[in-house]
Enzyme design. Structure first.
Site, PDB file in Angstrom:
ATOM      1  N   THR A 149       0.859  -1.180   0.000  1.00 24.50           N
ATOM      2  CA  THR A 149       0.000   0.000   0.000  1.00 24.50           C
ATOM      3  C   THR A 149       0.896   1.231   0.000  1.00 24.50           C
ATOM      4  OG1 THR A 149      -1.910   1.055   1.058  1.00 24.50           O
ATOM      5  CG2 THR A 149      -0.241   0.112   2.518  1.00 24.50           C
ATOM      6  N   VAL A 157       9.555  -2.276   5.364  1.00 28.35           N
ATOM      7  CA  VAL A 157       9.629  -0.820   5.201  1.00 28.35           C
ATOM      8  C   VAL A 157       9.835  -0.466   3.731  1.00 28.35           C
ATOM      9  CG1 VAL A 157      10.837   1.297   5.845  1.00 28.35           C
ATOM     10  CG2 VAL A 157      10.546  -0.554   7.526  1.00 28.35           C
ATOM     11  N   LYS A 158       8.912   0.336   3.212  1.00 25.18           N
ATOM     12  CA  LYS A 158       8.926   0.724   1.805  1.00 25.18           C
ATOM     13  C   LYS A 158       9.666   2.053   1.660  1.00 25.18           C
ATOM     14  CE  LYS A 158       5.451   0.462  -1.896  1.00 25.18           C
ATOM     15  NZ  LYS A 158       3.990   0.505  -2.116  1.00 25.18           N
ATOM     16  N   VAL A 159      10.728   2.043   0.856  1.00 20.68           N
ATOM     17  CA  VAL A 159      11.642   3.183   0.735  1.00 20.68           C
ATOM     18  C   VAL A 159      11.746   3.598  -0.736  1.00 20.68           C
ATOM     19  CG1 VAL A 159      13.994   3.986   1.169  1.00 20.68           C
ATOM     20  CG2 VAL A 159      12.951   2.313   2.718  1.00 20.68           C
ATOM     21  N   ALA A 194       4.933  -1.046   4.250  1.00 19.64           N
ATOM     22  CA  ALA A 194       4.497   0.217   4.843  1.00 19.64           C
ATOM     23  C   ALA A 194       5.498   1.296   4.449  1.00 19.64           C
ATOM     24  CB  ALA A 194       4.401   0.094   6.360  1.00 19.64           C
TER      25      ALA A 194
END
Length: 217
Positions: free
Chosen positions: A27, A86-88, A60
């Protein structure tokens, strides 16, 4: 091939989970806003709600674009739930943050990838997933599937363990073609997954079976 659903809609996530083939969720802030989820605390709670529905990884996304900010947000996100990835974003500071997270045992998803070079940098930094956006490339008359093939070749050449997460999947043929190329994961709307169920010969065959059964009873 893993199937992720790209949404913040809990009902759609439950439906995909109930189908029995869901491996995770991706998302982003835009999808959160689409569901009316705003404010940091509400967003964090929503990530936990998603984790409580699915069994697999939930990406996220950090909002910060500076190294210190991404590290702070990423550590907060990772502490929410063991399933959080963790989306970077694929920017210079993002690559540095991915390396930091890798060194500290935090899994990452490098997002907004549009070239093989970007995917190579993400893998070098130790990203768990890399997300090439094939649909957005198609939108500008560029072959998104060719990018998936290039990344697959490069990763296989050097034994990178980073998983190719085909993102911005728009339809069922995207799913099929990504599977042919060897993408590790696809993420798209529920419709792209449910579309795999459909074939007119299945429908006509089932109709005929049921009609023949009724004739004999």
């Amino acid at each position: 091939m893993k199937f992720f659903i790209d949404t913040a809609n809990l009902d759609q996530i439950r439906e995909a989970q109930d189908l029995g083939v869901l491996d995770g969720v991706t998302t982003n802030p835009s999808l959160m806003a689409k569901e009316g989820i705003t404010g940091r605390n509400n967003i964090l709670k929503h990530y936990v709600d998603i984790c409580n529905i699915v069994d697999g990884d939930v990406s996220a996304e950090v909002i910060a674009t500076d190294f210190e900010g991404m590290v702070k947000e990423g550590e907060e996100l990772a502490e929410l739930h063991p399933q959080i990835v963790v989306k970077v974003p694929m920017i210079k500071e993002g690559v540095k943050a991915i390396k930091y997270f890798t060194d500290h045992g935090i899994r990452t998803n490098c997002t907004l990838v549009f070239s093989a070079g970007q995917a190579l940098l993400a893998a070098k930094a130790g990203a768990t997933y890399v997300s090439p956006f094939i649909g957005r490339l198609d939108d500008i008359s560029t072959d998104g599937l060719e990018l998936i093939a290039d990344i697959r070749l490069i990763y296989d050449n050097y034994g990178f363990e980073t998983q190719i997460l085909a993102a911005s999947v728009r339809h069922t043929m995207h799913v099929i073609n990504c599977a042919k190329i060897g993408a590790d994961v696809m993420t798209g709307p529920l419709s792209s997954i449910e579309g795999l169920l459909k074939h007119p010969l299945t429908d006509s065959g089932l109709k005929q079976f049921l009609e023949d059964y009724k004739k004999g009873n």
